[in-house]
Write an enzyme that holds these catalytic residues in place. Structure first.
Site, PDB file in Angstrom:
ATOM      1  N   CYS A 146       0.881  -1.160  -0.008  1.00  0.00           N
ATOM      2  CA  CYS A 146      -0.124  -0.019  -0.139  1.00  0.00           C
ATOM      3  C   CYS A 146       1.042   1.204   0.017  1.00  0.00           C
ATOM      4  CB  CYS A 146      -0.917  -0.156   1.291  1.00  0.00           C
ATOM      5  SG  CYS A 146      -2.059   1.304   1.354  1.00  0.00           S
TER       6      CYS A 146
ATOM      7  N   CYS B 299      -6.553  -3.577   6.965  1.00  0.00           N
ATOM      8  CA  CYS B 299      -7.677  -2.849   6.920  1.00  0.00           C
ATOM      9  C   CYS B 299      -8.981  -3.413   6.161  1.00  0.00           C
ATOM     10  CB  CYS B 299      -7.392  -1.262   6.264  1.00  0.00           C
ATOM     11  SG  CYS B 299      -6.823  -1.549   4.828  1.00  0.00           S
TER      12      CYS B 299
END
Lengths: 360, 391
Positions: free
Chosen positions: A104, A201
């Protein structure tokens, strides 16, 4: 006048980073950007999911309002799906251990935000709430550990190249977490007391098996758990449900605790061993990147870290071909898992790293 | 000063409207349902507002139901009329390009066993009245079609569709929220039984609007409670909002030639904007080239993410939209553009510029200059050229 894009996650760190830029940035104009990485929840549902939920967008927006900067949402759902979530599931299917936070950072927070974000906002730089420092020396950039060793995030940032470092600011690099929290409280930011985000997440409750099934149709097929000699000692639910170093959920005891030593996708086999069997002094990393380009010498001393907040172990590094490097550590390191990053340091300087390769 | 070209999202409140509202926000605080003098004073404002709106629509005051805005009016029309008529049939006909207020009201009806037909549109976003006629059966209780589209500005042949509905004996709802600042609203000419209006699209306040409900048309209230609005919409009336709405509507529709002159002025500016922006390679107009709202210019721009372009324009002081007022940064391409047959990848590059009463030729010039530059920069970044190198 320069324009800086402050990447805002809705957490306390990026909130303070944006606030510091806005208040102390001098001439620079600051633009707050929240990256949308997941689709919304369904109609009528209040969502409350760690760092990337609509709640987080609300928090980020509120902080931007309080510090008086424009705020935009940059939609990177597609990129996140392909480069982070798919890469995550595919690592498991490949018998490796994924590193989604690093992916990410690399693909979303830097590659995409720098490429698309800077164009959209006609900005010169991106600032994030990472704990790390950048030092410039005559036009070349070095990545340095954060002043707060506990919070240092260079483990996720080793992939940054010179051009990216030149366009990046880490306003929290010299601060400690308690200082950041104190600043957030002082500035009256709503995110001051927000807990750290811990879980991944996009994997609610840490259950990635459901994700493997939904996203890749992998339901898991039972197969053998074997010991180092190849003797069957148990049955697993599907190789991709296991990662190197894992202890729980094996249902195997060999008189003492056992750990996953190797995952073999081709034969749907999980190899286990005792604690000492899972440690290693030698491993190879691939996909190497060095912040300042390849080192001049093919063999050099450094220290290596193989997990976030893990310890640094002195080692000797040997470059192999164009893509790999071999590491020999002074003392055994626990469970170097294929897919995880091996990040090299010289004291405070993050040199670069690679991804741990499967044993040949 | 920034240039505001997002009048389809909302419009600034006119000074005259604010002045009309202020007494009802300050001294006339009464509840219009109260018996006493304060209540009566508030009731006077509400009744006058209702008469004004009715007159401008060619309707009776009792046919005007004040609501909290266009979305509530659409919900009351679609869900309210469908439920009220559900003993006769459970089929509703609408189009694929309606506002979400209608589409999502329809999807709630579907969940409760209604059959909803979503009519296709052509590449300009226009509905064919023949399709409407063909889709109406004995069980069809309601047809709902927008007057003009909020994203691409296409004007629908509502009067023609209204005539068909009347002939075939089904109720006709017109979502006129986006069109009401520009087009004639006579409910008989529209042949409509239900017409939705929202104040803030026509220089009135947010949180106010109305639904015209033709006398004899039953609607099931969507808010239950007291007997306000002839038991069609419970809750203490937003008196200031209704007063402001009526004033705003009056300022546009009381003088037809002034309205048309302003339409003409905006259309001329808009035509120049369209001609020059579509001269940029890879920029195409969306919506009908002629049958469109006079203030509406909408585009798809190859090689550009609409949200990025809107942010880029904003940082240069040009306020625009991707097509609908979207705050969540959803990646789903517009249902309107998809229904018009625009492929999803191109639909991502949507830009909507909607002019208003305050828009000047200079505003258009500046917008063209900034937009052309931003499009070039965004395309270069997508092609992989670093931002700094393309500057």
């Amino acid at each position: 006048m320069a324009r800086v894009v402050a990447a805002m996650s809705g957490g306390v760190d990026s909130s303070v980073a944006a606030a510091l830029l806005a208040r102390e940035g001098g001439e620079d104009e600051v633009v707050g950007v929240w990256m949308r990485l997941h689709p919304d929840g369904g109609e009528g549902y209040e969502q409350n999911r760690s760092c990337c939920s609509p709640d987080a967008a609300d928090d980020a927006r509120r902080v931007a309002q309080l510090v008086g900067i424009p705020f935009f949402i940059l939609n990177l759902e597609r990129e996140f799906g392909a480069r982070v979530i798919d890469a995550f599931t595919d690592a498991y299917l490949d018998g490796a251990t994924p590193n989604p936070c690093q992916a990410c950072n690399q693909y979303i927070k830097f590659d995409e935000l720098l490429r698309r974000g800077l164009a959209a906002y006609d900005a010169d730089r991106v600032a994030t709430g990472h704990y790390a420092r950048v030092a410039e020396d005559g036009g070349s950039y070095r990545l340095l550990r954060a002043a707060d060793a506990d919070k240092d995030q260079t483990y996720f940032l080793w992939v940054l190249d010179q051009a990216q470092l030149a366009a990046t600011r880490f306003p929290l690099g010299e601060l400690t977490k308690p200082q950041v929290r104190a600043m957030a409280a002082e500035l009256g930011l709503p995110t001051a007391a927000k807990p750290e985000s811990q879980e991944i997440c996009f994997v609610p409750a840490g259950d990635y098996r459901t994700l493997l099934e939904e996203r890749r149709g992998y339901a898991g097929e039972p197969g053998p758990i074997v010991d180092a000699d190849g003797a069957r000692v148990g049955t697993h639910t599907g190789y991709a449900h296991y990662t190197v170093g894992q202890r729980h959920g094996l249902g195997v005891t060999l008189g003492e605790a056992v750990y996953v030593r190797e995952v073999q996708p081709a034969s749907n086999t999980v190899v286990v061993g005792r604690r000492d069997d899972v440690a290693a002094r030698r491993f190879t990393a691939e996909g190497r990147r060095f912040v300042a380009g390849d080192p001049a010498s093919e063999r050099f001393e450094a220290s290596v870290r193989i997990r976030h907040r893990g310890s640094d172990v002195p080692c000797e590094v040997t470059l192999v071909g164009d893509d790999r490097f071999a590491v020999e550590t002074a003392e055994p390191v626990w469970a170097p898992a294929p897919g995880q990053a091996a990040v090299l340091y010289d004291g405070e300087v993050c040199l670069g790293g690679g991804r741990i390769a499967r044993a040949a | 000063m920034s240039v505001y070209l997002d009048h389809a999202a909302t419009t600034p409140l006119r000074r005259e409207v604010l002045d009309a509202m202020l007494p009802y926000l300050a001294e006339h605080h009464g509840n219009p349902s109260s018996i006493h003098a304060s209540g009566r004073r508030a009731r006077l404002g509400l009744d006058e507002a209702r008469e004004t709106v009715a007159r401008l629509l060619g309707a009776k005051p009792r046919e005007v139901v004040f609501t909290s805005g266009g979305t509530e009016a659409d919900n009351l029309a679609v869900k309210g009329a469908a439920w009220a008529a559900s003993a006769r049939g459970r089929r509703v006909v609408t189009t694929a390009v309606e506002h979400k207020a209608v589409l999502n009201a329809c999807s709630v009806l579907e969940r409760f066993g209604f059959e909803v037909v979503y009519l296709p549109v052509d590449r300009y976003g226009s509905v064919d009245p023949a399709d409407v006629a063909a889709s109406i059966t004995d069980r069809t209780v309601l047809v709902s079609v927008q007057y003009a589209n909020n994203e691409v500005g296409t004007i629908q042949p509502v009067a023609e569709i209204g005539a068909i509905c009347r002939e075939l004996g089904t109720l006709f709802h017109v979502d006129a929220v986006q069109a009401a600042a520009f087009l004639p609203l006579d409910v008989d000419e529209l042949r409509a039984d239900l017409v939705s209006l929202g104040a803030h699209k026509l220089y009135g306040p947010k949180g106010a609007g109305a639904l015209f409900v033709r006398q004899g048309t039953a609607v099931l209230p969507q808010l239950s409670g007291g007997s306000q609005e002839r038991q069609r919409r419970a809750g203490t009336e937003n008196v200031a909002g209704a007063v402001g709405f009526a004033r705003a509507l009056g300022l546009i529709h009381a003088d037809v030639s002034a309205r048309e002159a302003e339409n003409e002025r905006q259309a001329t500016l808009r035509d120049g904007l369209i001609a020059r922006l579509t001269a940029v390679a890879g920029v195409a107009l969306t919506g009908h080239p002629a049958q469109r709202l006079p203030n509406s210019a909408s585009f798809v721009i190859d090689g550009v993410e609409g949200g990025d372009l809107v942010a880029a324009l904003d940082l240069e002081g040009i306020e625009a939209s991707t097509g609908s007022a979207c705050t969540t940064g959803s990646v789903d391409p517009s249902h309107v553009l998809l229904a018009m047959g625009i492929d999803p990848e191109r639909a991502h590059g949507s830009l909507r510029l909607t002019l208003g009463r305050g828009t000047t030729a200079d505003d258009v010039e500046r917008t063209l200059r900034v937009a052309t530059r931003a499009i070039g920069r965004l395309r270069a970044a997508r092609a992989g050229v670093p931002a700094a190198a393309s500057a």
